[in-house]
Design an enzyme around this catalytic site. Sequence first.
Site, PDB file in Angstrom:
ATOM      1  N   ASP A   1       7.302  -8.432  11.413  1.00  0.00           N
ATOM      2  CA  ASP A   1       7.353  -9.885  11.562  1.00  0.00           C
ATOM      3  C   ASP A   1       6.495 -10.289  12.755  1.00  0.00           C
ATOM      4  O   ASP A   1       6.857 -10.062  13.898  1.00  0.00           O
ATOM      5  CB  ASP A   1       8.807 -10.316  11.783  1.00  0.00           C
ATOM      6  CG  ASP A   1       8.973 -11.829  11.732  1.00  0.00           C
ATOM      7  OD1 ASP A   1       7.952 -12.527  11.637  1.00  0.00           O
ATOM      8  OD2 ASP A   1      10.123 -12.299  11.794  1.00  0.00           O
TER       9      ASP A   1
ATOM     10  N   VAL B   1       5.015 -13.545  12.682  1.00  0.00           N
ATOM     11  CA  VAL B   1       4.948 -15.005  12.589  1.00  0.00           C
ATOM     12  C   VAL B   1       6.366 -15.557  12.707  1.00  0.00           C
ATOM     13  O   VAL B   1       7.271 -15.096  12.013  1.00  0.00           O
ATOM     14  CB  VAL B   1       4.323 -15.461  11.253  1.00  0.00           C
ATOM     15  CG1 VAL B   1       4.421 -16.975  11.102  1.00  0.00           C
ATOM     16  CG2 VAL B   1       2.866 -15.024  11.147  1.00  0.00           C
ATOM     17  N   ASP B   2       6.545 -16.522  13.582  1.00  0.00           N
ATOM     18  CA  ASP B   2       7.834 -17.207  13.710  1.00  0.00           C
ATOM     19  C   ASP B   2       7.617 -18.710  13.631  1.00  0.00           C
ATOM     20  O   ASP B   2       6.570 -19.225  14.058  1.00  0.00           O
ATOM     21  CB  ASP B   2       8.508 -16.868  15.045  1.00  0.00           C
ATOM     22  CG  ASP B   2       8.935 -15.415  15.128  1.00  0.00           C
ATOM     23  OD1 ASP B   2       9.561 -14.937  14.177  1.00  0.00           O
ATOM     24  OD2 ASP B   2       8.624 -14.762  16.146  1.00  0.00           O
TER      25      ASP B   2
ATOM     26  N   SER C   1       0.824  -1.210   0.000  1.00  0.00           N
ATOM     27  CA  SER C   1       0.000   0.000   0.000  1.00  0.00           C
ATOM     28  C   SER C   1       0.855   1.256   0.000  1.00  0.00           C
ATOM     29  O   SER C   1       2.021   1.225   0.409  1.00  0.00           O
ATOM     30  CB  SER C   1      -0.934   0.079   1.216  1.00  0.00           C
ATOM     31  OG  SER C   1      -1.815  -1.007   1.247  1.00  0.00           O
TER      32      SER C   1
END
Length: 796
Positions: free
Chosen positions: A320, A322-323, A248
């Site tokens: 981040d 998500v791991d 975006s």
Amino acid sequence: MKVLKKILLFIVVLVVLVIICSLVYFNSLKPKYSGELELVSIENKTDVYFDEYGIPHIYAENEQDAMVALGYVHAQDRLWQMELIRRIAPGRLSEIFGEDMLKNDKFFTSLGIEEASQKSIEKLDVTSEVYQLTTAYLKGVNQFIDNGATPIEFTLIGINKEHYQLKDIYNILGYMSFSFAMAHKTDPLLSAIKEKLGANYLKDLNIDVDSKTALIKNSKSDIKNYANIVASVSDIMKNSPVAPFVGSNSWVVSANKTSTGNVLFANDPHIVYSQPGTWYEAHIVTPNYEMYGYHIAGVPFPLLGHNRNYAYGLTMFENDDVDFYKEENHPSEKNKYKSKGGILEYTIVNKTIKVKDAEAVVISVRNSHHGPIVNDVLDGISQTEPIAMSWVYTQQDGVVLDALHTISRATNMEDVKKGASMIHAPGLNIMFGDASGNVAWWAAGKLYKIKSNSNRKFILDGASGEDDIVEYLDFSENPIAENPEWNFVYSANNQPDTISNTLYPGYYLPEDRAKRIVELLEPKNNWNKETMATMINDVTSSVAPEVIQEFTKILDYNSFSKNEQRAIDVLQLWDGSNTIDNVAPTIYNKWIYLYLKNTFEDELGEQLFTQLMSTHLIKRTIADLIKNDAAIWWDNVATENVFETRKDILSESLIETVTLLEKQLGKDIKDWNWGKVHTLEHPHPLGTIAALKKYFNVGPFPIKGAREVIDNRGYEYNDSGLYNVNAGPSTRRIVDFSDIENSISILPTGQSGNPFSKHYKDQAEMYNKGEFRKMKLNKEEIINSSTKLTIQPKNE
């Protein structure tokens, strides 16, 4: 002869009757944009004016009446879209599409979105305004389901309508949150590259690999595991019938930089193209409330909006959240695993997925304390090396619906900031401007830290606990800018400045768009709506000419053929503009693809190279790597006793580019126009059926723009030489606080998702040309240009 005439007359009459019945049937499927309607749960007469583009302007005596009306009109234009999006998170697509969607359902049902939704609902205050207004919206949706026409997609596929429930709204927000994530495309891939090639190859990709970093030691079999995680999740997201968010732009200019002395606001979220498109516009007016909002299917409160006092929008933060953790199974007890605190037992959730024309499938999903084990639901992943996915969205209390309510009902800048602080996931940049002269940007999302010697860009060690989250940051530590001295705020999904004294890890896009935005905004202090409209349609890259310059200063011009020299001349004279008549973008994009392929594929192999090309990381690499003459990637490991240089690879790629374009488009370079290879089609889920494609899809069209210019277009690089655009501006919106009633916007196709509506694709031509229409706020103007649907109270 008389018998023959009677037979012919019968056939003619039959055909006429079929035509009349078909016309009556198809006409009955159109949305109701005028006349009268009775709905229960409405206390007072409510007027809905549909303007010339089908946008409803709802005038009600109170907000609950307005929300019932909104639910009804939203459903009559978008019920099919609403049906699809609510089925994703709970894994219910296979019920209507069969085994083709089983992979999607297995994955999404394992993520825990539905369980997170239930927890959020249990904590809801049923006396709150959020609950009351959401329930009113659901009553409107469900009355259309009960009494309105059945969308033709339901009939063609053979499914029944079902009432919308509160959990559907929360599930939709959960899917939206996951669609923003990039870690699933990147972390396992980088781990595979590190294991296959070593850390030196990652350093040339600007992936910091500290020698002190605690990296989990893996067996070589992990390479295939990690590659298959990326491949499976990427296929799932591509196969999703509802568009994910991908990027975006937004910028807000203070009064000090405008010709009118008022704030100007611009926003164009980048989303995968689909038909219908993502946004449903609706203007609500009550004695105490007004908002012109942009809604996603099935959600009562707008994600984008403005009124006479303020405007807000969003871009993807790209942080981040998500791991991935590699767990270590107990050596003898299969349902147990190791953790820092000792041996733990996997929790197992059994779920049943119904499949059209087939037996139901029962899946068992294991969960460690980090999250679901993806091996259980993704194809080709070894069961002996469990990988857990940790996602902030399911680990924190979900109040995204409350946040959207807070932002869309704000009375001042602090209210919007409060709403931003409530969003834990997905990571969003909330952009703000108001009539009082304020401009602001807040990065929303629950940020956290793990130990400094752990690298979240790789698969982490689940057994030791050394890579676990050690601290969640307070919202006050998130990046923000409020009324900065440079008089504007902006976001283009690029890296924010330091957070809590460190650069926060994420999957940020390259500087291209950000650089161009700043390049245009900084020197100019007389911005107005017209110049802002030109800017939001800008197709010029500031970085591409620099890449060309870097290449041409090392090439041996005289070593190339005449047509190759002509191609080089075109590139050297190029200003970075990507219009449909331009030739340079065709040459440039083909050359970039071949430069990347000739640089990376020999080391990575076809699968890992293809996966790398789908990440934001590769976009960041293009301009950086070309400046690095010593990069380890330049050597083609497939050739013996030859060490290829940067010059060799880039020159070879140029020669291949011209050869392939001559074959594809002819010998004459003047015929290599960008519009011949760069096209946009808006796909409907039923458009995959050849006989239905022309009725449901919109396009294809030759289209301006390119990757990472302000008028951003997403497309895959591959050997075809065609750039089928799959993502781009889902709306372009400019709010002018000096002339708020004439603020402007556009949708890619149209407001309605009903193929029988005249508003199914009535904005497509304007959108392709970069034109706009008004976002009307003036009631007299609205009445004079609209049809009127009057909604009367109905006794239950």
